[in-house]
Motif scaffolding. Structure first.
Motif, PDB file in Angstrom:
ATOM      1  N   ILE A  16      31.896   0.100  20.213  1.00  7.07           N
ATOM      2  CA  ILE A  16      32.042   1.448  20.876  1.00  7.07           C
ATOM      3  C   ILE A  16      33.400   1.941  20.223  1.00  7.07           C
ATOM      4  N   VAL A  17      33.466   3.107  19.771  1.00  8.69           N
ATOM      5  CA  VAL A  17      34.697   3.879  19.251  1.00  8.69           C
ATOM      6  C   VAL A  17      35.069   5.121  20.157  1.00  8.69           C
ATOM      7  N   PHE A  25      35.219  -0.638  28.489  1.00  6.47           N
ATOM      8  CA  PHE A  25      35.750  -1.960  28.661  1.00  6.47           C
ATOM      9  C   PHE A  25      35.138  -2.585  30.074  1.00  6.47           C
ATOM     10  N   TYR A  26      34.875  -1.669  31.170  1.00  6.40           N
ATOM     11  CA  TYR A  26      34.502  -2.227  32.273  1.00  6.40           C
ATOM     12  C   TYR A  26      32.921  -2.466  32.167  1.00  6.40           C
ATOM     13  N   ALA A  27      32.383  -1.529  31.456  1.00  9.04           N
ATOM     14  CA  ALA A  27      30.893  -1.823  30.968  1.00  9.04           C
ATOM     15  C   ALA A  27      30.525  -3.043  30.284  1.00  9.04           C
ATOM     16  N   LYS A  28      31.785  -3.359  29.419  1.00  8.50           N
ATOM     17  CA  LYS A  28      31.431  -4.805  28.543  1.00  8.50           C
ATOM     18  C   LYS A  28      31.879  -5.914  29.590  1.00  8.50           C
ATOM     19  N   GLN A  29      32.794  -5.792  30.586  1.00 10.43           N
ATOM     20  CA  GLN A  29      32.813  -6.879  31.639  1.00 10.43           C
ATOM     21  C   GLN A  29      31.872  -7.019  32.592  1.00 10.43           C
ATOM     22  N   MET A  30      31.105  -5.927  32.737  1.00 10.42           N
ATOM     23  CA  MET A  30      29.791  -6.013  33.475  1.00 10.42           C
ATOM     24  C   MET A  30      28.682  -6.803  32.795  1.00 10.42           C
ATOM     25  N   GLY A  31      28.933  -6.879  31.542  1.00  9.48           N
ATOM     26  CA  GLY A  31      28.007  -7.743  30.939  1.00  9.48           C
ATOM     27  C   GLY A  31      27.361  -6.783  29.762  1.00  9.48           C
ATOM     28  N   LEU A  32      27.651  -5.605  29.505  1.00  9.89           N
ATOM     29  CA  LEU A  32      27.128  -4.865  28.217  1.00  9.89           C
ATOM     30  C   LEU A  32      27.201  -5.535  27.122  1.00  9.89           C
ATOM     31  N   SER A  40      48.316   6.931  31.206  1.00 12.42           N
ATOM     32  CA  SER A  40      48.110   6.313  32.810  1.00 12.42           C
ATOM     33  C   SER A  40      47.302   5.205  32.932  1.00 12.42           C
ATOM     34  N   ASN A  41      45.930   5.095  32.517  1.00 14.17           N
ATOM     35  CA  ASN A  41      44.830   4.287  32.767  1.00 14.17           C
ATOM     36  C   ASN A  41      45.403   2.782  32.110  1.00 14.17           C
ATOM     37  N   LEU A  42      46.208   2.858  31.194  1.00 11.78           N
ATOM     38  CA  LEU A  42      46.252   1.561  30.673  1.00 11.78           C
ATOM     39  C   LEU A  42      47.036   0.737  31.555  1.00 11.78           C
ATOM     40  N   GLU A  43      47.653   0.993  32.597  1.00  5.28           N
ATOM     41  CA  GLU A  43      48.052   0.317  33.718  1.00  5.28           C
ATOM     42  C   GLU A  43      46.884  -0.551  34.085  1.00  5.28           C
ATOM     43  N   ARG A  44      45.634  -0.172  34.529  1.00 10.38           N
ATOM     44  CA  ARG A  44      44.543  -0.897  34.941  1.00 10.38           C
ATOM     45  C   ARG A  44      44.248  -2.119  33.856  1.00 10.38           C
ATOM     46  N   LEU A  45      44.413  -1.934  32.652  1.00 13.66           N
ATOM     47  CA  LEU A  45      44.292  -3.071  31.766  1.00 13.66           C
ATOM     48  C   LEU A  45      45.345  -3.835  31.690  1.00 13.66           C
ATOM     49  N   ILE A  46      46.736  -3.561  31.784  1.00 13.30           N
ATOM     50  CA  ILE A  46      47.744  -4.324  32.079  1.00 13.30           C
ATOM     51  C   ILE A  46      47.835  -5.391  33.088  1.00 13.30           C
ATOM     52  N   PHE A  47      47.354  -4.569  34.350  1.00 14.72           N
ATOM     53  CA  PHE A  47      47.021  -5.453  35.337  1.00 14.72           C
ATOM     54  C   PHE A  47      46.034  -6.583  35.195  1.00 14.72           C
ATOM     55  N   ARG A  48      44.975  -6.401  34.520  1.00 10.84           N
ATOM     56  CA  ARG A  48      44.284  -7.469  34.266  1.00 10.84           C
ATOM     57  C   ARG A  48      44.802  -8.561  33.408  1.00 10.84           C
ATOM     58  N   LEU A  49      45.689  -7.832  32.338  1.00  7.15           N
ATOM     59  CA  LEU A  49      46.217  -8.929  31.365  1.00  7.15           C
ATOM     60  C   LEU A  49      47.019  -9.891  31.865  1.00  7.15           C
ATOM     61  N   ASP A  53      39.591  -7.797  22.618  1.00  2.00           N
ATOM     62  CA  ASP A  53      38.218  -6.986  22.909  1.00  2.00           C
ATOM     63  C   ASP A  53      38.694  -5.718  21.914  1.00  2.00           C
ATOM     64  N   PHE A  54      39.843  -5.293  21.659  1.00  4.80           N
ATOM     65  CA  PHE A  54      40.238  -3.931  21.149  1.00  4.80           C
ATOM     66  C   PHE A  54      40.541  -3.921  19.657  1.00  4.80           C
ATOM     67  N   TYR A  55      40.461  -2.746  18.831  1.00  2.61           N
ATOM     68  CA  TYR A  55      40.975  -2.616  17.690  1.00  2.61           C
ATOM     69  C   TYR A  55      41.653  -1.228  17.947  1.00  2.61           C
ATOM     70  N   GLY A  56      42.970  -1.149  17.318  1.00  2.00           N
ATOM     71  CA  GLY A  56      43.479   0.481  17.525  1.00  2.00           C
ATOM     72  C   GLY A  56      43.835   0.889  16.124  1.00  2.00           C
ATOM     73  N   ASN A  57      43.708   2.081  15.980  1.00  4.31           N
ATOM     74  CA  ASN A  57      44.375   2.653  14.675  1.00  4.31           C
ATOM     75  C   ASN A  57      44.436   4.288  14.999  1.00  4.31           C
ATOM     76  N   TYR A  58      44.727   5.082  13.960  1.00  6.64           N
ATOM     77  CA  TYR A  58      45.050   6.332  14.230  1.00  6.64           C
ATOM     78  C   TYR A  58      44.941   7.252  13.093  1.00  6.64           C
ATOM     79  N   CYS A  59      44.653   8.380  13.192  1.00 10.09           N
ATOM     80  CA  CYS A  59      44.256   9.343  12.041  1.00 10.09           C
ATOM     81  C   CYS A  59      45.488  10.463  12.108  1.00 10.09           C
TER      82      CYS A  59
END
Length: 496
Positions: free
Chosen positions: A262-263, A276-283, A327-336, A369-375
Motif C-alpha cells: 500500500i502506497v 498500518f492498523y488494517a495490517k495489525q487487524m490481519g489484512l 501529529s499521527n506519528l505519535e500513535r506509531l511512536i507509542f506502539r514502538l 513494515d514501512f518504506y519511506g521516500n520522497y519526490c
C-alpha cells in the motif's frame, strides 16, 4: 470484546470510543489509541461480497464497541449515500502497473470525505450517548482538504459549530474557494498569515488551555476536533484499505491471503497509520510505502530514526502534505515504545521544546513494515505526465508523489507484489499543476478554465464540487496572525 482507549502520554482514565471521539484530544495532550487492535475475524471471501457500507460496519464495529448496531449502521447509512458520485464509494482503477484506490468521489473530491462524511454522525450520536448538553465546537487546522470536508459534514448539524483555520497562502485556489464559499450558519473559516504547522500548533494549544476550557464550559461550549488526531477520523479510514483488498479479490486480481503493498502520500501520517492498523487487524499487507514531498521530514525519520522539524517549510504543488509536524506519528511512536506512555511523552516533549527526537535502535527496527521516500516537484510533475501518456489516466499532485515514490521503491527492491496506491484527491482540485504537467497550453487560463480544458483533454467531467464554486460568492474573508487565533475563536463564539 470491548475496546477501550488510552492516551499515548498515559495520564487520565481509559475512555470508551464515544468518549474519545467527543474529546478528540486527551487532557494530557496525547492522542487516543485503542488498548488493543481487534482482529478482522471474518472470512475475506465473505467480505469480498459486501458493499462498502457493509464492510464499514464490519471494520468499525470492532473498534467502536460502545456504539449499538443500530447506532453505527445509522451513522454509516447517513454518511455513505448519494453524497458520493459512485455507489462503490471507493472504486479501484488499474493503471501504470498498480491499482489506484480512488478516495475522491465524495462531496469535496478529496479522501478526507471518506472519514468526515461520517464523523458528524459519530460525534452527535456520541454526545447523546454521554449526556452532553454543551454545544460542540469543532476546532480544526487544515492544510487544504480537511477544512472543506469537515465543514461540508458539519454544516447546519444541530448542536455543533465548526471553526477552520487554514494557511492563507498555502492552499490551491480551488481549495481556498471551496472553503471561503462554504454555506452553513454554524461554519466559520479563518485564514492565517503563517503555515499549516503554525495553525495546528495553535489549535493544539487551545485544546490544552484549561482556562479557555473553563471559559467555554461556562458559556455552554466544549471543543472537539475533526483533524485526524480524532480517533473518529482514523477508524473510518481503515475501512477503505480492507474494502480495496476485498475488491481485488472480487475482481480476480489477487487470491485470498495474497499480500499487497500500500502506497500512501502523507504529511500528517494519519492515512498511512490507518493502513498500518488494517495490517495489525490481519489484512495481508507486505509493505507500507510512505510517500513524502519536498517537506520530507517523514522520509528522513524512516532513514535515520531522528524526527527533526527544524528545517525550512516548503510550499509545494501537493499542499495537503506541506507539514513538518506529523501529529499521527505519535500513535506509531507509542506502539514502538512497547506502549510505554512515559517514553512516548518524553519524546513528544523533546519535539516540542527542542524540535527533534531520536528513537532507539530497537524502536527503529520496529519500522520494518514501512518504506519511506520522497519526490521532488519535478518528479511529481513527471509522474502526472507519464501516467497520462501511458494510460490516459489523470492523477492529482499528491497521488503523483505516491506514484513517483512507488517507482523508487520498485527500483530499490525489485518487489513485484500487487500494489494499491491511495489516490487522495481529484486532479480537478489542482488543475493548474496537473495541466502544466500534461499540456503546454495552460499559462493564460484561470483555474476554472483549466478545469474545462482538463475535462476536454481527459474525457472526464468537471466534478460537481468544482462547478458549484465557479460563481459562488465568498462568505468568509477573515485573515489573522497565528497568535490571534484564540482571540478569534472567542470573538466567533461571543465570549470575548
Amino acid at each position: 470484546m470491548e475496546v477501550m482507549y488510552q492516551s499515548t502520554r498515559g495520564k487520565g482514565d481509559l475512555v470508551t470510543a464515544s468518549q474519545a471521539i467527543l474529546k478528540g484530544l486527551s487532557d494530557d495532550g496525547g492522542l487516543f489509541v485503542p488498548t488493543q487492535i481487534p482482529r478482522l475475524d471474518i472470512p475475506m471471501e465473505k467480505l469480498s461480497r459486501m458493499t462498502y457500507q457493509e464492510t464499514a460496519y464490519e471494520v468499525m464495529s470492532r473498534f467502536l464497541t460502545d456504539f449499538t448496531e443500530d447506532e453505527l449502521k445509522y451513522c454509516i447509512r447517513s454518511a455513505y449515500d448519494e453524497k458520493f458520485d459512485t455507489d462503490k464509494i471507493a472504486p479501484i482503477h488499474q493503471a501504470d502497473g498498480a491499482y489506484f484506490l480512488e478516495l475522491y468521489h465524495g462531496a469535496t473530491i478529496a479522501f478526507k470525505d471518506m472519514a468526515l462524511s461520517i464523523l458528524p454522525y459519530l460525534m452527535t450520536t456520541a454526545a447523546k450517548k454521554n449526556g452532553v448538553t454543551n454545544e460542540i465546537v469543532i476546532l480544526t487546522a487544515t492544510s487544504g482538504d480537511t477544512g472543506k470536508a469537515a465543514m461540508a459534514g458539519f454544516a447546519d448539524v444541530p448542536g455543533t459549530r465548526i471553526i477552520v483555520f487554514y494557511p492563507k497562502h498555502g492552499v490551491s485556489p480551488v481549495q481556498e474557494k471551496q472553503m471561503v464559499t462554504q454555506k452553513g450558519k454554524n461554519t466559520y473559516v479563518v485564514g492565517i498569515t503563517g503555515n499549516f504547522d503554525d495553525a495546528q500548533t495553535a489549535v493544539k494549544k487551545m485544546f490544552n488551555d484549561k482556562d479557555l476550557e473553563n471559559l467555554l464550559g461556562s458559556a455552554g461550549f466544549q471543543f472537539s476536533s475533526a483533524n485526524s488526531i480524532n480517533i473518529g477520523r482514523l477508524v473510518p479510514q481503515i475501512v477503505y484499505y480492507v474494502y480495496a483488498y476485498s475488491t481485488l479479490i472480487r475482481q480476480g486480481s489477487i487470491k485470498e491471503g495474497e499480500k499487497i503493498n500500500i502506497v500512501v502520500p502523507t504529511g500528517n501520517f494519519g492515512n498511512i497509520l490507518a493502513a498500518f492498523y488494517a495490517k495489525q487487524m490481519g489484512l495481508p499487507v507486505n509493505k507500507l510505502i510512505c510517500a513524502s514531498n519536498e517537506n520530507k521530514v517523514l522520509y528522513d525519520f524512516f532513514a535515520t530514526g531522528t524526527y527533526d522539524r527544524k528545517r525550512d517549510f516548503i510550499l509545494t504543488t501537493s499542499p495537503s502534505m506541506d507539514i513538518l509536524i506529523s501529529s499521527n506519528l505519535e500513535r506509531l511512536i507509542f506502539r514502538l515504545t512497547g506502549e510505554d506512555p512515559a517514553a512516548c511523552a518524553k519524546l513528544m516533549e523533546e519535539l516540542s521544546k527542542g524540535g527533534e527526537y531520536t528513537i532507539t535502535p530497537q524502536m527503529k527496527a520496529g519500522l520494518s513494515d514501512f518504506y519511506g521516500n520522497y519526490c521532488t516537484e519535478k518528479e511529481t510533475s513527471e509522474a502526472i505526465h507519464q501516467v497520462f501518456e501511458k494510460d490516459h489516466y489523470v492523477i492529482d499532485t499528491h497521488t503523483a508523489v505516491a506514484v513517483g515514490v512507488y517507482k523508487k521503491y520498485k527500483a530499490d527492491t525489485k518487489d513485484d507484489t500487487p500494489t494499491v496506491i491511495a489516490s487522495t484527491a481529484s486532479p480537478y482540485k489542482f488543475t493548474r499543476s496537473v495541466m502544466e504537467a500534461i499540456s503546454s497550453d495552460s499559462e493564460t487560463m484561470d483555474d476554472f478554465a483549466l478545469a474545462d480544458a482538463l475535462a476536454k483533454l481527459s474525457g472526464t467531467s468537471v466534478p460537481k464540487a468544482v462547478e458549484e464554486i465557479r460563481t459562488a460568492p465568498v462568505l468568509h474573508d477573515c485573515v489573522v496572525d497565528a497568535q490571534d487565533m484564540p482571540a478569534t475563536v472567542k470573538k466567533i463564539l461571543g465570549i470575548c
